[in-house]
Scaffold this motif. Structure first.
Motif, mmCIF file in Angstrom:
data_model
loop_
_atom_site.group_PDB
_atom_site.id
_atom_site.type_symbol
_atom_site.label_atom_id
_atom_site.label_comp_id
_atom_site.label_asym_id
_atom_site.label_seq_id
_atom_site.Cartn_x
_atom_site.Cartn_y
_atom_site.Cartn_z
ATOM 1 N N ARG A 1 57.012 -68.310 17.603
ATOM 2 C CA ARG A 1 56.722 -69.216 18.732
ATOM 3 C C ARG A 1 58.013 -69.654 19.420
ATOM 4 N N ASP B 1 47.502 -65.476 24.487
ATOM 5 C CA ASP B 1 46.440 -65.262 23.503
ATOM 6 C C ASP B 1 46.907 -65.919 22.205
ATOM 7 N N ARG B 2 46.444 -67.143 21.959
ATOM 8 C CA ARG B 2 46.829 -68.034 20.865
ATOM 9 C C ARG B 2 48.168 -68.720 21.137
ATOM 10 N N PHE B 3 48.294 -69.959 20.612
ATOM 11 C CA PHE B 3 49.558 -70.701 20.658
ATOM 12 C C PHE B 3 49.504 -71.703 19.509
ATOM 13 N N LYS C 1 38.833 -63.128 22.447
ATOM 14 C CA LYS C 1 39.914 -63.699 23.254
ATOM 15 C C LYS C 1 40.665 -62.651 24.063
ATOM 16 N N ILE D 1 45.284 -62.198 7.387
ATOM 17 C CA ILE D 1 44.574 -63.459 7.656
ATOM 18 C C ILE D 1 43.062 -63.210 7.772
ATOM 19 N N GLU D 2 42.703 -62.141 8.466
ATOM 20 C CA GLU D 2 41.270 -61.837 8.625
ATOM 21 C C GLU D 2 40.619 -61.562 7.271
ATOM 22 N N GLU E 1 50.341 -64.380 20.705
ATOM 23 C CA GLU E 1 50.963 -64.859 19.479
ATOM 24 C C GLU E 1 50.109 -64.473 18.276
ATOM 25 N N PRO E 2 50.683 -64.170 17.147
ATOM 26 C CA PRO E 2 52.124 -63.971 16.975
ATOM 27 C C PRO E 2 52.531 -62.681 17.658
ATOM 28 N N ASP F 1 38.806 -65.453 14.705
ATOM 29 C CA ASP F 1 38.954 -63.997 14.759
ATOM 30 C C ASP F 1 37.622 -63.395 15.194
ATOM 31 N N SER G 1 46.591 -72.527 17.053
ATOM 32 C CA SER G 1 46.259 -71.606 15.962
ATOM 33 C C SER G 1 46.961 -72.005 14.671
ATOM 34 N N SER G 2 48.222 -72.436 14.778
ATOM 35 C CA SER G 2 48.918 -72.885 13.563
ATOM 36 C C SER G 2 48.301 -74.173 13.038
ATOM 37 N N LEU H 1 51.226 -60.268 9.131
ATOM 38 C CA LEU H 1 49.837 -59.794 9.050
ATOM 39 C C LEU H 1 49.622 -58.630 8.086
ATOM 40 N N ASP I 1 43.347 -57.614 9.011
ATOM 41 C CA ASP I 1 44.716 -57.934 8.606
ATOM 42 C C ASP I 1 44.700 -58.989 7.497
ATOM 43 N N ARG J 1 55.457 -60.451 13.558
ATOM 44 C CA ARG J 1 53.993 -60.321 13.453
ATOM 45 C C ARG J 1 53.600 -59.309 12.369
HETATM 46 P P1 TMP Z 1 45.160 -62.174 16.548
HETATM 47 O O1 TMP Z 1 44.290 -61.330 15.657
HETATM 48 O O2 TMP Z 1 44.416 -63.081 17.429
HETATM 49 O O3 TMP Z 1 46.212 -61.376 17.242
HETATM 50 O O4 TMP Z 1 45.958 -63.187 15.578
HETATM 51 C C1 TMP Z 1 46.488 -62.777 14.396
HETATM 52 C C2 TMP Z 1 46.067 -63.652 13.256
HETATM 53 O O5 TMP Z 1 47.040 -64.673 13.056
HETATM 54 C C3 TMP Z 1 44.731 -64.343 13.420
HETATM 55 O O6 TMP Z 1 43.993 -64.149 12.215
HETATM 56 C C4 TMP Z 1 45.084 -65.796 13.567
HETATM 57 C C5 TMP Z 1 46.388 -65.903 12.850
HETATM 58 N N1 TMP Z 1 47.298 -66.956 13.319
HETATM 59 C C6 TMP Z 1 47.640 -67.990 12.460
HETATM 60 O O7 TMP Z 1 47.182 -68.047 11.328
HETATM 61 N N2 TMP Z 1 48.532 -68.931 12.885
HETATM 62 C C7 TMP Z 1 49.107 -68.887 14.129
HETATM 63 O O8 TMP Z 1 49.909 -69.757 14.483
HETATM 64 C C8 TMP Z 1 48.734 -67.800 15.014
HETATM 65 C C9 TMP Z 1 49.343 -67.719 16.381
HETATM 66 C C10 TMP Z 1 47.824 -66.868 14.567
#
Ligand code: TMP
Length: 215
Positions: free
Chosen positions: A75, A96-98, A17, A154-155, A40-41, A13, A101-102, A55, A152, A51
């Protein structure tokens, strides 16, 4: 079947990207390529709805298994609705991610690596990127670029957790040297963009047809 080129961007994060995806898309479009940009997501209408559930900072009760399944559901939808049709039409897909990331966030971060691999083989039907650009920046430095108030779910995880995720990226990079190309993301936006072009250009040169046609 005509096949385009599937490029993904990965990184912690705050690694920049989204900016780099946009700049590469502009460059390729100017060169005459047909480009699909997605993320993604999300990416699809259904995926964007999923998404927001994944988040939402308030969804602290989400079980790790639920998290794995929701990312995989997103996905499956983006692969079927957007990515495969675009590749079959010969387009360049920038995502942007695939799946990586998982692998790192849920696999390394949540300790669910086997589940992530198994579920995502089903979700992607085996689709893998031709090239993945990994923007490398320490987890702490990346997070520092994101204001705390706007983070969010995850962040908002701890810095130590994000370090574990980043270690996952480095392990993936080592294990897949052909597909994953690491780029130092500590430089300026234009330095990173130039480095991205250096990695992507040979793939374009090597492709069978010229700009604007199916690759
Ligand atoms: P983003 O901020 O890059 O849009 O991604 C959203 C968040 O989701 C980021 O913290 C990474 C997380 N993420 C996962 O944990 N698993 C996943 O498969 C994907 C695609 C993103």
């Amino acid at each position: 079947m005509t096949r385009g080129l599937f490029l993904t961007f990965e990184g912690p994060d705050g690694s920049g990207k989204s900016t780099q995806v946009r700049m590469l898309a502009e460059h390729l479009t100017q060169q005459g390529y047909a480009v699909l940009v997605t993320r993604e997501p999300g990416g699809t209408d259904i995926g964007e709805q999923i998404r927001s559930v994944i988040l939402r900072p308030e969804n602290t009760a989400m079980a790790p298994v639920t998290e794995v399944l929701l990312y995989a559901a997103c996905r499956a939808q983006i692969v079927q609705e957007l990515i495969r049709p675009a590749l079959e039409a010969g387009q360049i897909v920038l995502c942007d991610r695939f799946l990586d990331s998982s692998v790192v966030y849920q696999g390394y971060g949540r300790g669910l690596l086997d589940a992530v691999n198994g579920i995502n083989a089903f979700a992607t039907d085996g689709l893998a990127p031709d090239l993945t650009i990994l923007l490398k920046i320490g987890a702490q430095a990346g997070l520092a670029r994101i204001r705390e108030k706007t983070r969010d779910r995850i962040e908002s995880e701890s810095a130590a957790w994000h370090e574990q995720v980043y270690a996952g990226y480095l392990a993936l990079e080592q294990a897949n040297p052909e597909r994953i190309r690491g780029i130092d993301a500590n430089g300026s936006v234009s330095e990173v963009h130039d480095a991205v072009l250096r990695v992507v250009s040979p793939l374009l040169d090597a492709s069978a047809s010229g700009a604007g046609e199916a690759l």
